[in-house]
Each structure stands twice: as structure tokens, then as C-alpha cells.
Design an enzyme around this catalytic site. Structure first.
Site, PDB file in Angstrom:
ATOM      1  CD1 TRP A   7      14.017  -3.155   5.506  1.00  7.74           C
ATOM      2  CD2 TRP A   7      16.191  -3.696   5.592  1.00  7.74           C
ATOM      3  NE1 TRP A   7      14.157  -4.173   6.407  1.00  7.74           N
ATOM      4  CE2 TRP A   7      15.477  -4.524   6.491  1.00  7.74           C
ATOM      5  CE3 TRP A   7      17.568  -3.865   5.471  1.00  7.74           C
ATOM      6  CZ2 TRP A   7      16.114  -5.501   7.264  1.00  7.74           C
ATOM      7  CZ3 TRP A   7      18.197  -4.827   6.243  1.00  7.74           C
ATOM      8  CH2 TRP A   7      17.475  -5.629   7.131  1.00  7.74           C
ATOM      9  CG  HIS A  90       8.787   1.155  -4.757  1.00  9.85           C
ATOM     10  ND1 HIS A  90       8.651   2.501  -4.537  1.00  9.85           N
ATOM     11  CD2 HIS A  90       8.307   0.534  -3.639  1.00  9.85           C
ATOM     12  CE1 HIS A  90       8.129   2.684  -3.324  1.00  9.85           C
ATOM     13  NE2 HIS A  90       7.918   1.513  -2.766  1.00  9.85           N
ATOM     14  CD  GLU A 122       3.990  -0.310  -2.047  1.00  6.80           C
ATOM     15  OE1 GLU A 122       4.181  -0.465  -0.845  1.00  6.80           O
ATOM     16  OE2 GLU A 122       4.862   0.086  -2.825  1.00  6.80           O
ATOM     17  N   GLY A 128       4.734   6.226   2.718  1.00  8.32           N
ATOM     18  CA  GLY A 128       5.546   7.097   3.571  1.00  8.32           C
ATOM     19  C   GLY A 128       4.812   8.304   4.112  1.00  8.32           C
ATOM     20  CB  SER A 158       1.184   4.377   5.803  1.00  8.06           C
ATOM     21  OG  SER A 158       1.872   5.459   5.198  1.00  8.06           O
ATOM     22  N   GLY A 179       7.347  -0.434   4.245  1.00  5.18           N
ATOM     23  CA  GLY A 179       8.525   0.423   4.118  1.00  5.18           C
ATOM     24  C   GLY A 179       9.013   0.867   5.486  1.00  5.18           C
ATOM     25  N   GLY A 180       8.639   2.062   5.881  1.00  4.05           N
ATOM     26  CA  GLY A 180       9.131   2.679   7.117  1.00  4.05           C
ATOM     27  C   GLY A 180       9.071   1.765   8.344  1.00  4.05           C
TER      28      GLY A 180
HETATM   29  P1  PGA Z   1       5.752   2.846   3.644  1.00  4.29           P
HETATM   30  O1  PGA Z   1       6.384   2.363   2.265  1.00  4.29           O
HETATM   31  O2  PGA Z   1       5.319   1.592   4.393  1.00  4.29           O
HETATM   32  O3  PGA Z   1       6.830   3.606   4.329  1.00  4.29           O
HETATM   33  O4  PGA Z   1       4.567   3.692   3.291  1.00  4.29           O
HETATM   34  C1  PGA Z   1       5.831   1.317   1.531  1.00  4.29           C
HETATM   35  C2  PGA Z   1       6.620   1.106   0.267  1.00  4.29           C
HETATM   36  O5  PGA Z   1       6.983   2.097  -0.363  1.00  4.29           O
HETATM   37  O6  PGA Z   1       6.891  -0.037  -0.134  1.00  4.29           O
END
Ligand code: PGA
Length: 198
Positions: A7, A90, A122, A128, A158, A179-180
Site C-alpha cells: 500500500w 523496495h 520488480e 507505478g 504495474s 502496488g497501485g
Molecule cells: P505498482 O507497484 O504495482 O504500482 O507498479 C509495485 C511495487 O512498487 O511494489
């Protein structure tokens, strides 16, 4: 299969309570689901998800148990709350807060001792941005990581309901760090359902 919702700096205790109250009625066969709220919302999430199979993890932790480290939180403090896992290293911690390979390794060691550690691949350009690695690229990176480390590897960057199934179908993709799309109950539960074995 593990789906973790990161989050980031969203959802204080009130929003966390509303989200967890709705999430606790959901059932995901064959999928471990974890939410990672901000520190101030962890206790609320633990309380509301108690008795469910949905886990709660933090977003970072310090490697020492106690000490003069303003702004930091330790593994025993998380455990006291009933939190048994955490994200560490992260890319946003490195980009905005100066974390390094060395501090990430120390945090990872402490996280391991605290009980949960999986690796997430990632691509930074995918976080994001709405851009996702192709399933083939994710598979290639995951296979490489798994040839070096015997751990589950999550894909992040994403992940959305529309692309989750294809990414999660790759043989070396063991779940997703979202994330989002984890901030909205419908899109998060759709991703969790996409992870359910068919
Ligand atoms: P995102 O973020 O799904 O918004 O791209 C992933 C993350 O940073 O863990």
C-alpha cells in the site's frame, strides 16, 4: 502462490479498517494473500484480519531489535503486533531514502529471522508506470533469480487484473507484489482470484 498488496504511503487506520472489513469476507482457494499497510495501520489490519487466512506484513524494518534509530521499527516490535513479515529493499527506499545494498542485506537478514522472506523481481521502469514486463521477460528474470536462490519469487511492477493471469501463469512466477492496483478492493481481489489454480 502469494499475492502481496504493497500500500506504500496510502490508507491510514480508518481506510485500512474499511478495506480489511470487506476483504475478510473474501476466500481465495490455493492463494496466500498478504496486505502491507503503512506502520500506523498495521494494528488495525491485524485486528480486523484475525481469524482469516489473510496475512499482514510491514513495508520495512530495521536490523537491530532496539536502539537510537529515530524513525525506525524493529522485527520484535512487528511481532508484538502480530506482524510476521515485511518488505525490505523496495526500489523506492533506495531512490528516495538512500538505502543501499548493504543496509538492504542487513534488513533482509533481520526479516529472514522474523519469518517471511520471499524475493520480488520488480523492473524499476515498471513500478507505478502502467508498463509491465512481458510474461516472457518476467519468466526469464525469475528463472535466473531461482537459479541463484532457492526462494519463491514474486513479480512486481504495474500488475493489474488485466495482466495478472498471464504473468502468474509463468512457471517461475510464484506470485505478485502489487502496488497501485492493491489499493482498490475490486482490483486487488480480481488479482487474487487470477492467482487461484484453475
Ligand atoms: P505498482 O507497484 O504495482 O504500482 O507498479 C509495485 C511495487 O512498487 O511494489
Amino acid at each position: 502462490m502469494l499475492i502481496a498488496g504493497n500500500w506504500k504511503m496510502y490508507k491510514g487506520p480508518a481506510e485500512t479498517a474499511a478495506f480489511c472489513q470487506a476483504l475478510r469476507d473474501e476466500h481465495f482457494e490455493g492463494v496466500d494473500v498478504v496486505v502491507c499497510p503503512p506502520y500506523v495501520s498495521l494494528a488495525t489490519a491485524v485486528q480486523l484480519l484475525a481469524g482469516t487466512e489473510i496475512g499482514v506484513a510491514a513495508q520495512n524494518l530495521h536490523w537491530e531489535d532496539t536502539g537510537a534509530y529515530t524513525g525506525e521499527i524493529s522485527a520484535p516490535m512487528l511481532r508484538e503486533l502480530g506482524v510476521y513479515g515485511t518488505i525490505v529493499g523496495h526500489s523506492e527506499r533506495r531512490q528516495f531514502f538512500g538505502e543501499t545494498d548493504e543496509t538492504t542485506a542487513k534488513r533482509a537478514r533481520a526479516a529472514l529471522d522474523a519469518g517471511l522472506f520471499v524475493v520480488a523481481y520488480e523492473p524499476v521502469w515498471a513500478i507505478g508506470t502502467g508498463k509491465t514486463a512481458t510474461p516472457e521477460l518476467a519468466q526469464e528474470a525469475h528463472a535466473l533469480i531461482k537459479s541463484l536462490l532457492d526462494v519463491p519469487v514474486l513479480y512486481g511492477g504495474s500488475v493489474k487484473p488485466e495482466n495478472a493471469r498471464e504473468l502468474l501463469a509463468q512457471p517461475d512466477v510464484d506470485g505478485a507484489l502489487v502496488g497501485g492496483a492493491s489499493l482498490d478492493l475490486d482490483s486487488f481481489t480480481a488479482i487474487c482470484r487470477a492467482a487461484t489454480p484453475s
